[in-house]
Design a protein around this motif. Structure first.
Motif, PDB file in Angstrom:
ATOM      1  N   ASN A  56       0.750  -1.189  -0.068  1.00 13.15           N
ATOM      2  CA  ASN A  56      -0.031   0.098  -0.036  1.00 13.15           C
ATOM      3  C   ASN A  56       0.780   1.188  -0.077  1.00 13.15           C
ATOM      4  O   ASN A  56       0.410   2.498   0.095  1.00 13.15           O
ATOM      5  N   GLU A  57       2.126   1.200   0.168  1.00 12.34           N
ATOM      6  CA  GLU A  57       3.091   2.273   0.105  1.00 12.34           C
ATOM      7  C   GLU A  57       2.697   3.337   0.937  1.00 12.34           C
ATOM      8  O   GLU A  57       2.558   4.519   0.384  1.00 12.34           O
ATOM      9  N   VAL A  58       2.450   3.160   2.278  1.00  7.32           N
ATOM     10  CA  VAL A  58       2.062   4.207   3.234  1.00  7.32           C
ATOM     11  C   VAL A  58       3.121   5.237   3.436  1.00  7.32           C
ATOM     12  O   VAL A  58       2.856   6.366   3.358  1.00  7.32           O
ATOM     13  N   ASP A  59       4.318   4.680   3.058  1.00  5.34           N
ATOM     14  CA  ASP A  59       5.707   5.626   3.226  1.00  5.34           C
ATOM     15  C   ASP A  59       6.658   5.650   1.920  1.00  5.34           C
ATOM     16  O   ASP A  59       6.486   6.176   1.044  1.00  5.34           O
ATOM     17  N   LEU A  60       7.254   4.307   2.312  1.00  2.00           N
ATOM     18  CA  LEU A  60       8.292   4.088   0.921  1.00  2.00           C
ATOM     19  C   LEU A  60       7.404   3.399  -0.243  1.00  2.00           C
ATOM     20  O   LEU A  60       6.570   2.856  -0.060  1.00  2.00           O
ATOM     21  N   GLU A  61       7.739   3.939  -1.339  1.00  2.02           N
ATOM     22  CA  GLU A  61       6.869   3.642  -2.529  1.00  2.02           C
ATOM     23  C   GLU A  61       8.041   3.336  -3.526  1.00  2.02           C
ATOM     24  O   GLU A  61       9.043   3.383  -3.529  1.00  2.02           O
ATOM     25  N   VAL A  62       7.381   2.896  -5.076  1.00  8.81           N
ATOM     26  CA  VAL A  62       8.227   2.565  -5.898  1.00  8.81           C
ATOM     27  C   VAL A  62       9.246   3.485  -6.491  1.00  8.81           C
ATOM     28  O   VAL A  62      10.569   3.036  -6.492  1.00  8.81           O
ATOM     29  N   SER A  63       9.221   4.660  -6.194  1.00  6.97           N
ATOM     30  CA  SER A  63       9.927   5.783  -6.548  1.00  6.97           C
ATOM     31  C   SER A  63      11.272   5.514  -5.575  1.00  6.97           C
ATOM     32  O   SER A  63      12.430   5.745  -6.140  1.00  6.97           O
ATOM     33  N   ASP A  64      11.133   5.287  -4.504  1.00  3.03           N
ATOM     34  CA  ASP A  64      12.227   5.039  -3.520  1.00  3.03           C
ATOM     35  C   ASP A  64      13.181   4.068  -3.580  1.00  3.03           C
ATOM     36  O   ASP A  64      14.261   4.116  -3.904  1.00  3.03           O
ATOM     37  N   PHE A  65      12.323   2.913  -4.157  1.00  2.72           N
ATOM     38  CA  PHE A  65      13.142   1.557  -4.750  1.00  2.72           C
ATOM     39  C   PHE A  65      13.971   1.869  -6.011  1.00  2.72           C
ATOM     40  O   PHE A  65      14.971   1.387  -6.158  1.00  2.72           O
ATOM     41  N   ILE A  66      13.273   2.579  -6.872  1.00  2.34           N
ATOM     42  CA  ILE A  66      14.062   2.968  -8.097  1.00  2.34           C
ATOM     43  C   ILE A  66      15.147   3.699  -8.010  1.00  2.34           C
ATOM     44  O   ILE A  66      16.049   3.615  -8.449  1.00  2.34           O
ATOM     45  N   TYR A  67      14.977   4.653  -7.161  1.00  2.00           N
ATOM     46  CA  TYR A  67      16.080   5.833  -6.742  1.00  2.00           C
ATOM     47  C   TYR A  67      17.465   4.748  -6.295  1.00  2.00           C
ATOM     48  O   TYR A  67      18.488   4.831  -6.486  1.00  2.00           O
ATOM     49  N   TYR A  68      16.901   4.134  -5.147  1.00  2.00           N
ATOM     50  CA  TYR A  68      17.942   3.172  -4.568  1.00  2.00           C
ATOM     51  C   TYR A  68      18.801   2.245  -5.552  1.00  2.00           C
ATOM     52  O   TYR A  68      19.757   2.217  -5.588  1.00  2.00           O
ATOM     53  N   MET A  69      17.782   1.466  -6.386  1.00  2.00           N
ATOM     54  CA  MET A  69      18.410   0.743  -7.528  1.00  2.00           C
ATOM     55  C   MET A  69      19.406   1.234  -8.388  1.00  2.00           C
ATOM     56  O   MET A  69      20.271   0.961  -8.917  1.00  2.00           O
TER      57      MET A  69
END
Length: 718
Positions: A198-211
């Motif tokens: 449900n991405e209440v805080d961390l979301e796909v964008s955060d994971f893309i940035y990390y990767m």
């Protein structure tokens, strides 16, 4: 783009935690807490501290268990919550206050269930904001770090989901993510899978940035049901682009059915499909249509970096299959390699006279039973200096023949850098199929799939050559004011002020003024239109008259137009009737429109003008701000570009002036982004080369006060 939106936390201690607390740990093997415990202890290579938390146990499988996170003296980097929904908030609060850096929440029953669940998620966000702890989830399958052999998950499949590799996966849906993960059985190596639920805080964008920054990840894959925060998503994607990491995306919710399903699944904003796709293209995101295509494209990108100029060789033991592959390559607009003379000579020396040595290469099944000949012919093909990719379609499982071919593929690929792409077309797999996979190659499932993957690969290479790494999108700007419109006359006055040519017009409020205006501006033939911010489709309600040839006609037309206007709106909403000269031919009508997308911000649309944009849908789109280069690319992407260049002996039209107007419109909207909701010129007449453009009709919708209101009215409009 607002920099406050694009701040990203370092997720290193989420992906590689030094210490973990499993809250809700259990001895019951089929429970969430029990399976997570087993994944961490039996099937992971975790060497840090693992703390078990559950008030119902003193120990679990010989390990000490404490009743609360507060009983752990040194706060762990990560807490995994496998607790009931009604215990999640209090447990998160305890973790955050104790100094835990990250929390993964498996539990479901929140935003996806409705308003009450969304209210609880708002409290989760408050905990994250007040304590600084980042929250992953809820309603998520966990996090799988295959490259570190660390399963922060409850899946019974984790033990077999461990083919490591250079592909990072960031998904919103657990099922689609796992569908991609299980391509491991086809030879796809995956390094990391993040699925934030449900991405209440961390979301796909955060994971893309990390990767994008992770040294062990070369390609990023994402499945999206909606983009929650457009500016953050664009910032992450551009970060990946600048670091040379391609993103392959599958966006669900493109149809009305899909959008509804996405809304009920993760409560995501599906967005408008055309806008999403346009934004993806501009950011260099490779959009695919299903998981199979995503697997093929990502695996190819993980093996090589495209230039956009790739040429393809086809190598097969079946003449018909080689012809089919060549046909599909041609239909896809790709280029078959013309072999260098030394390649042809090598193939001639290696293969018998009945084999086809020119591209496509048909070595015949008889040749393939000779391992030495098979290896030499394939190596000659893959070593050709003009060849960038070798497609090897295998139509049937053919016992020893396909086993030898599989071995040749693996051996030659170790000796050459050119990617060799096997296509296993048969439903029957066997030793040859296993040989290919165990040798590190990924067989695709159909020639059409493989050709499409190669096309996506090459298109991404072309995008890289055009990518302006300094460009930053304007981004979404919140506005809660209602949209209000300006009439055509007032919009044109504004356009004139910013240097966009408009006809010499005059607004008449009476029949006599109309006759006078015709004499002043019409130049023999005039057009008359209702001037009202309340009326958008003027022709439909009888608000437009063309070819007005005298003062008497102008006076009569005024009466008719004004009367028609009173049938659809109040007299106070009618400014009068706009009289302008008719523009002499030749010219091409186009539309340039800018509207505010709630997720990504202002988007410019270009296409054929008049009703053509609705009838043919021949449009291109870009985020603001436009540059001269991006505006020209927009024009060149449409089929109507052929008309502008001068189709079948007609004159060429003033594309340079068109580009200049598009950039001026973009610059104006950027300056007034907080107040401009929509600005459209339709049609914009593009005149012959060197004669410029003229805005024949225009409309502006704004929030609150008019943009540059102090400049209105002015010029010839009165």
């Amino acid at each position: 783009m607002n920099e406050s939106h694009s701040h990203f936390s370092d997720l290193s201690l989420l992906v590689h935690p030094r210490s973990i607390a499993l809250i809700g740990a259990s001895e019951r093997p089929d429970s969430i807490g029990g399976r997570t415990f087993e994944n961490l202890t039996a099937w992971s290579d975790f060497r840090g501290e693992l703390y078990l938390v559950n008030p119902g146990y003193a120990e679990i499988h010989g390990r000490r268990c404490v009743p609360s996170i507060r009983r752990i003296e040194q706060a762990p980097d990560l807490a995994i919550l496998a607790v009931r929904a009604d215990a999640v908030l209090e447990t998160l609060r305890e973790c955050g206050e104790h100094g835990v850096k990250f929390a993964i929440v498996f539990t479901s029953g929140f935003g996806e269930t409705g308003e009450a669940g969304r209210a609880i998620e708002a409290h989760m966000r408050e905990i994250a904001a007040s304590t600084g702890m980042r929250i992953y989830g809820p309603n998520c399958p966990g996090l799988n770090n295959m490259n570190a052999r660390l399963g922060l998950c409850f899946s019974p499949a984790w033990r077999i989901d461990q083919r490591s590799g250079p592909i990072g996966v960031a998904t919103q849906g657990g099922g689609l993510g796992r569908a991609f993960i299980q391509a491991m059985d086809r030879g796809v190596g995956i390094g990391l899978w993040c699925s934030g639920g449900n991405e209440v805080d961390l979301e796909v964008s955060d994971f893309i940035y990390y990767m994008a920054e992770a040294p062990d990840i070369k390609v990023i894959v994402t499945t999206l049901e909606g983009v929650r925060n457009g500016p953050r998503f664009m910032a992450a994607a551009l970060h990946a682009a600048r670091l040379g990491k391609p993103i392959v995306a599958l966006k669900v919710g493109k149809s009305a059915y899909g959008a509804k399903a996405a809304q009920s699944h993760t409560a995501a904003i599906a967005g408008v499909a055309e806008i999403n796709s346009a934004v993806f293209r501009e950011l260099g995101i490779i959009e695919v249509d299903d998981i199979d295509e995503m697997i093929d494209v990502a695996s190819l990108l993980s093996r090589a970096e495209p230039t956009g100029r790739e040429q393809v060789a086809v190598y097969s033991f079946s003449g018909g299959t080689a012809a089919l592959a060549s046909d599909m390559i041609g239909l896809a607009g790709l280029t078959l390699t013309r072999f260098a003379p030394q390649t042809l000579q090598k193939l001639r020396d290696t293969l018998p006279g009945y084999a086809a040595i020119d591209n496509p290469v048909d070595v015949t099944a008889e040749v393939l039973v000779n391992a030495e000949v098979s290896h030499a012919a394939l190596k000659a093909t893959a070593s050709d200096p003009n060849t960038d990719i070798v497609l090897v379609p295998i139509p049937v499982e053919y016992g020893r023949t396909t086993t030898l071919l599989g071995a040749s593929l693996v051996d030659v690929q170790r000796e050459v850098s050119t990617p060799i792409v096997p296509v296993w077309m048969s439903d029957r797999t066997g030793e040859g199929h296993r040989t290919i996979i165990e040798g590190g190659l990924m067989p695709m499932r159909a020639v059409g799939n493989a050709v499409l993957a190669v096309k996506r690969f090459i298109e991404y290479g072309r995008w890289r050559t055009r990518f302006d790494s300094a460009w930053v999108p304007l981004g979404a700007i919140a506005s809660h004011a209602a949209n209000m419109g300006l009439s055509e006359a007032r919009t044109k006055a504004l356009l004139a002020k910013i240097g966009i040519p408009v006809p010499n017009g005059c607004v008449a409020r009476t029949a006599d003024e109309a006759a006078q205006a015709w004499r002043d501006v019409a130049n023999g033939r005039g057009v008359m239109k209702i001037a009202s911010a309340s009326i958008t489709h003027k022709t439909d309600m009888g608000g437009v008259r063309l070819g007005i040839a005298s003062e008497r006609e102008a006076a009569e037309a005024f009466g008719d137009i004004h009367a028609n206007g009173l049938r659809v709106c109040a007299a106070s909403d009618i400014e009068g009737v706009l009289i302008e000269p008719m523009l002499p031919a030749p010219f091409v009508e186009v539309v340039v429109g800018i509207h505010q997308d709630p997720v990504f911000g202002h988007v410019c649309t270009f296409g054929l003008g008049g009703v053509g944009i609705e009838l043919f849908g021949d449009v291109s789109r870009r985020l603001l701000p436009l540059t001269a280069q991006s505006a020209r690319q927009m024009i060149e992407e449409t089929r109507c570009h052929a008309l502008l260049k001068g189709y079948r002996g007609q004159c060429a039209y003033d594309v340079d002036a068109l580009v200049a107007v598009m950039v001026k419109l973009s610059d104006f909207v950027v300056r007034h982004a907080d107040s401009v909701g929509e600005l459209e010129i339709n049609p914009l007449a593009v005149r012959p080369q060197g004669q410029g453009v003229v805005a024949l009709d225009a409309i502006l919708c704004h929030h609150g006060g008019e943009p540059a209101a102090s400049q209105l009215p002015g010029g010839p409009f009165r």
